[in-house]
Design a protein around this motif. Structure first.
Motif, PDB file in Angstrom:
ATOM      1  N   ALA A 171       1.027 -10.638  -9.732  1.00  0.00           N
ATOM      2  CA  ALA A 171      -0.402 -10.409 -10.039  1.00  0.00           C
ATOM      3  C   ALA A 171      -1.005  -9.637  -8.918  1.00  0.00           C
ATOM      4  CB  ALA A 171      -0.948 -11.751 -10.371  1.00  0.00           C
ATOM      5  N   HIS A 172      -0.829  -9.988  -7.537  1.00  0.00           N
ATOM      6  CA  HIS A 172      -1.355  -9.347  -6.458  1.00  0.00           C
ATOM      7  C   HIS A 172      -0.948  -7.845  -6.306  1.00  0.00           C
ATOM      8  CE1 HIS A 172      -3.427  -8.778  -2.456  1.00  0.00           C
ATOM      9  NE2 HIS A 172      -2.002  -8.673  -1.977  1.00  0.00           N
ATOM     10  N   PHE A 173       0.400  -7.979  -6.513  1.00  0.00           N
ATOM     11  CA  PHE A 173       0.929  -6.374  -6.279  1.00  0.00           C
ATOM     12  C   PHE A 173       0.429  -5.360  -7.145  1.00  0.00           C
ATOM     13  CE2 PHE A 173       5.084  -7.766  -3.645  1.00  0.00           C
ATOM     14  CZ  PHE A 173       4.220  -8.119  -2.587  1.00  0.00           C
ATOM     15  N   HIS A 174       0.580  -5.885  -8.378  1.00  0.00           N
ATOM     16  CA  HIS A 174       0.070  -5.058  -9.603  1.00  0.00           C
ATOM     17  C   HIS A 174      -1.570  -4.863  -9.604  1.00  0.00           C
ATOM     18  CE1 HIS A 174      -0.257  -3.873 -13.935  1.00  0.00           C
ATOM     19  NE2 HIS A 174       0.404  -3.016 -13.534  1.00  0.00           N
ATOM     20  N   SER A 175      -2.165  -5.775  -8.966  1.00  0.00           N
ATOM     21  CA  SER A 175      -3.640  -5.715  -8.802  1.00  0.00           C
ATOM     22  C   SER A 175      -3.833  -4.355  -7.971  1.00  0.00           C
ATOM     23  CB  SER A 175      -4.390  -6.892  -8.468  1.00  0.00           C
ATOM     24  OG  SER A 175      -4.081  -6.985  -7.180  1.00  0.00           O
ATOM     25  N   LYS A 176      -3.143  -3.930  -6.941  1.00  0.00           N
ATOM     26  CA  LYS A 176      -3.247  -3.078  -5.910  1.00  0.00           C
ATOM     27  C   LYS A 176      -2.725  -1.695  -6.472  1.00  0.00           C
ATOM     28  CE  LYS A 176      -2.995  -3.934  -1.603  1.00  0.00           C
ATOM     29  NZ  LYS A 176      -2.594  -4.300  -0.191  1.00  0.00           N
ATOM     30  N   GLY A 177      -2.129  -1.608  -7.713  1.00  0.00           N
ATOM     31  CA  GLY A 177      -1.782  -0.432  -8.182  1.00  0.00           C
ATOM     32  C   GLY A 177      -0.188  -0.125  -7.966  1.00  0.00           C
ATOM     33  N   ASP A 206       0.687  -1.286  -0.058  1.00  0.00           N
ATOM     34  CA  ASP A 206       0.056   0.070  -0.136  1.00  0.00           C
ATOM     35  C   ASP A 206       0.817   1.281  -0.098  1.00  0.00           C
ATOM     36  OD1 ASP A 206      -2.322  -1.648   0.004  1.00  0.00           O
ATOM     37  OD2 ASP A 206      -2.550  -1.576   2.154  1.00  0.00           O
ATOM     38  N   LEU A 207       1.865   1.228   0.658  1.00  0.00           N
ATOM     39  CA  LEU A 207       2.959   2.462   0.790  1.00  0.00           C
ATOM     40  C   LEU A 207       3.461   2.563  -0.698  1.00  0.00           C
ATOM     41  CD1 LEU A 207       4.211   4.454   2.453  1.00  0.00           C
ATOM     42  CD2 LEU A 207       6.052   2.608   2.933  1.00  0.00           C
ATOM     43  N   PHE A 208       4.025   1.544  -1.302  1.00  0.00           N
ATOM     44  CA  PHE A 208       4.567   1.655  -2.562  1.00  0.00           C
ATOM     45  C   PHE A 208       3.311   2.214  -3.512  1.00  0.00           C
ATOM     46  CE2 PHE A 208       8.392  -0.826  -3.529  1.00  0.00           C
ATOM     47  CZ  PHE A 208       8.939  -0.902  -2.537  1.00  0.00           C
ATOM     48  N   ALA A 209       2.134   1.833  -3.386  1.00  0.00           N
ATOM     49  CA  ALA A 209       1.202   2.445  -4.401  1.00  0.00           C
ATOM     50  C   ALA A 209       0.948   3.869  -4.097  1.00  0.00           C
ATOM     51  CB  ALA A 209       0.033   1.463  -4.218  1.00  0.00           C
ATOM     52  N   LYS A 210       1.040   4.301  -2.650  1.00  0.00           N
ATOM     53  CA  LYS A 210       0.657   5.363  -2.381  1.00  0.00           C
ATOM     54  C   LYS A 210       1.694   6.492  -2.711  1.00  0.00           C
ATOM     55  CE  LYS A 210      -0.090   8.374   1.967  1.00  0.00           C
ATOM     56  NZ  LYS A 210      -0.275   8.226   3.258  1.00  0.00           N
ATOM     57  N   THR A 211       3.003   6.093  -2.729  1.00  0.00           N
ATOM     58  CA  THR A 211       4.071   6.974  -2.860  1.00  0.00           C
ATOM     59  C   THR A 211       4.484   6.974  -4.492  1.00  0.00           C
ATOM     60  OG1 THR A 211       5.790   5.245  -2.465  1.00  0.00           O
ATOM     61  CG2 THR A 211       4.974   6.619  -0.770  1.00  0.00           C
ATOM     62  N   GLY A 212       4.122   6.003  -5.430  1.00  0.00           N
ATOM     63  CA  GLY A 212       4.421   5.931  -6.694  1.00  0.00           C
ATOM     64  C   GLY A 212       5.614   5.097  -6.893  1.00  0.00           C
ATOM     65  N   THR A 213       6.229   4.263  -5.838  1.00  0.00           N
ATOM     66  CA  THR A 213       7.328   3.755  -5.964  1.00  0.00           C
ATOM     67  C   THR A 213       6.990   2.406  -6.967  1.00  0.00           C
ATOM     68  OG1 THR A 213       8.114   4.390  -3.960  1.00  0.00           O
ATOM     69  CG2 THR A 213       9.089   2.416  -4.806  1.00  0.00           C
ATOM     70  N   ALA A 214       8.021   2.153  -7.895  1.00  0.00           N
ATOM     71  CA  ALA A 214       7.785   1.045  -8.598  1.00  0.00           C
ATOM     72  C   ALA A 214       8.766  -0.047  -8.217  1.00  0.00           C
ATOM     73  CB  ALA A 214       8.262   1.178 -10.194  1.00  0.00           C
ATOM     74  N   ILE A 215       8.475  -1.329  -8.726  1.00  0.00           N
ATOM     75  CA  ILE A 215       9.039  -2.649  -8.335  1.00  0.00           C
ATOM     76  C   ILE A 215       9.379  -3.199  -9.578  1.00  0.00           C
ATOM     77  CG2 ILE A 215       8.874  -5.077  -7.798  1.00  0.00           C
ATOM     78  CD1 ILE A 215       6.449  -4.407  -5.980  1.00  0.00           C
ATOM     79  N   ALA A 216      11.232  -3.524  -9.358  1.00  0.00           N
ATOM     80  CA  ALA A 216      11.716  -4.087 -10.590  1.00  0.00           C
ATOM     81  C   ALA A 216      11.721  -5.618 -10.421  1.00  0.00           C
ATOM     82  CB  ALA A 216      13.125  -3.717 -10.684  1.00  0.00           C
TER      83      ALA A 216
END
Length: 456
Positions: free
Chosen positions: A315-321, A288-298
């Motif tokens: 799939a789960h992480f991407h579904s959360k934005g 949720d913090l990643f989605a809120k801050t706009g931080t991306a995952i490699a």
């Protein structure tokens, strides 16, 4: 009619959405002098025959041959450039032992500019030959050779995002490989940023400095705060590792009594231009913090199989934005190919969903709704990487850069199992390209409208 720098005619595949591949059959792709796709013309458009008639006999017109197709250039969000010298070896230890036994001794050698030049030139050329048009690099603690990597990207035509690595904690880093102190680590980083930004003024496809604390175990609090301030001052990208393995994840919890994600956020290192590698052990609150801050995952699926100890629930992480792209993580990942990593992303997701312990009943063995398709893996390797970097790359569409691979499915000795390209369903052709392409099939690579690789 506008005068175009190039006009290409052929069939392309690009992501319409994470799950849908768009097939652009027999389009005209009109490229302007800035290397952008100015116009895409469908065969049924009124303008099609006019543009075709105007350009088809000119030197700047390209008709793809039968069996050739266009893909967007790949975007690799996580590479340790110096580790190319040990790629394919030394994958027999846990992460912390691997770093100290193999990797830090190797990276320390990049104080030698001649050695760095040899490795970095070969790496950039190899990645271009594998269809990687944009790469997010970790260099080493050495300012001079880190800038050399950015210069090689600029010279060879790859869009390079390069970080001078910071490792200033004397308690956690070996004496032979670390920044001398926090002040010099920050000063060298600032000088590196300014030098790369100056280089970017003369580089068509762009090169970018990246603030790069290696990870929490390598950096003091003062360095993490100072690097955040530098990223703000110069509006740079930020990259680091986050919750990659049990060891790294537990280290942050012991030191800060919180997860990596919240510790990095408290230092101001999670933001719109941040890309964090691995993230295998993120909690729901971390995501949720990643989605809120706009931080991306490699996401580095091959590397994770060797050093992470877990499977990223992509799939789960991407579904959360959360924005997600793919990375090779050379040399924790042995392959420089995002084709290989896209396939592994699919395989790992299937194993996560199905489970791997046959002694458990089927209903308890896996994690439901975890699988991704090859369409999604393609998206993460292209459009997802572009979105993670907030750049107009990773798609074949108007106003995006002409970063493309020309895939030849009919190469002798590397022919894909396509037996009638005119009659075979084009979506089947796309799947075969994603699963069977070898470097021999990548005939040309273009970045920002410039041909940067041709295979004889």
């Amino acid at each position: 009619m506008m005068e175009y720098r190039y006009v290409f005619r052929g069939t392309a595949f690009t992501s319409e959405s994470p799950k849908e591949v768009k097939i652009l059959k027999d389009y005209l792709f009109c490229i302007n002098r800035n290397g952008l796709i100015e116009k895409m013309i469908h065969p049924d458009d009124n303008e099609y025959e006019l543009v075709l008639h105007t350009y088809q006999w000119k030197d700047n017109f390209r008709q793809l041959s039968d069996g050739q197709y266009l893909l967007p250039g790949f975007i690799d969000l996580h590479i340790h450039a110096p580790q190319w010298a040990q790629s394919g070896t030394a994958l027999d230890l846990p992460l912390n032992e691997w770093l100290n036994t193999y990797t830090f001794p190797l990276e320390s050698k990049f104080s030698n500019i001649d050695f760095a030049k040899q490795v970095y030139e070969d790496l950039v050329s190899t990645l271009l030959a594998h269809g990687t048009t944009t790469a997010l690099y970790y260099a080493t603690v050495h300012k001079e050779s880190s800038f050399l990597l950015a210069s090689i990207c600029a010279e060879k035509g790859q869009r390079g995002l390069v970080g001078k690595v910071v490792m200033d904690d004397h308690k956690q880093n070996p004496e032979y490989y670390r920044d001398p102190d926090t002040a010099s680590a920050l000063a060298d980083t600032e000088e590196f940023i300014l030098a790369v930004q100056d280089l970017a003024k003369k580089t068509k496809q762009g090169v970018y400095p990246v603030v790069t604390p290696r990870f929490i175990p390598s950096c003091t609090d003062e360095a993490l705060r100072g690097l955040s301030a530098l990223a703000t001052k110069y509006n740079t990208y930020i990259q680091s590792h986050c919750s990659e393995s049990d060891w790294e994840h537990e280290f942050a919890k012991t030191r800060f009594h919180k997860h990596d994600a919240f510790a990095l956020h408290d230092f101001g290192l999670l933001r719109e231009k941040s890309i964090m590698a691995h993230c295998t052990f993120l909690s729901e609150a971390d995501v949720d913090l990643f989605a809120k801050t706009g931080t991306a995952i490699a996401h580095c699926p091959i590397s994770n199989a060797y050093l992470s100890g877990g499977v990223l629930p992509i799939a789960h992480f991407h579904s959360k934005g959360v924005e997600i792209g793919l990375g090779t993580d050379i040399s924790g990942g042995f392959s420089p190919s995002l084709f290989d990593n896209a396939k592994q992303a699919v395989i790992s997701s299937r194993m996560l969903e199905d489970g791997v312990n046959p002694n458990l009943p089927t209903e308890k063995r896996g994690k439901p709704a975890s699988r991704i398709t090859i369409n999604e893996a393609f998206y993460f390797a292209t459009a997802g990487g572009g979105e993670s970097l907030s750049l107009p790359i990773g798609r074949i569409m108007e106003n995006y850069t002409w970063d493309v691979q020309i895939i030849d499915t009919q190469i002798p000795g590397a022919k894909l199992p396509i037996f009638s390209s005119r009659n075979q369903d084009l979506y089947d052709v796309f799947q075969k390209i994603m699963y069977h392409t070898r470097p021999e099939n990548i005939r040309e690579v273009w970045v920002q409208g410039v041909n940067v690789h041709v295979r004889a």
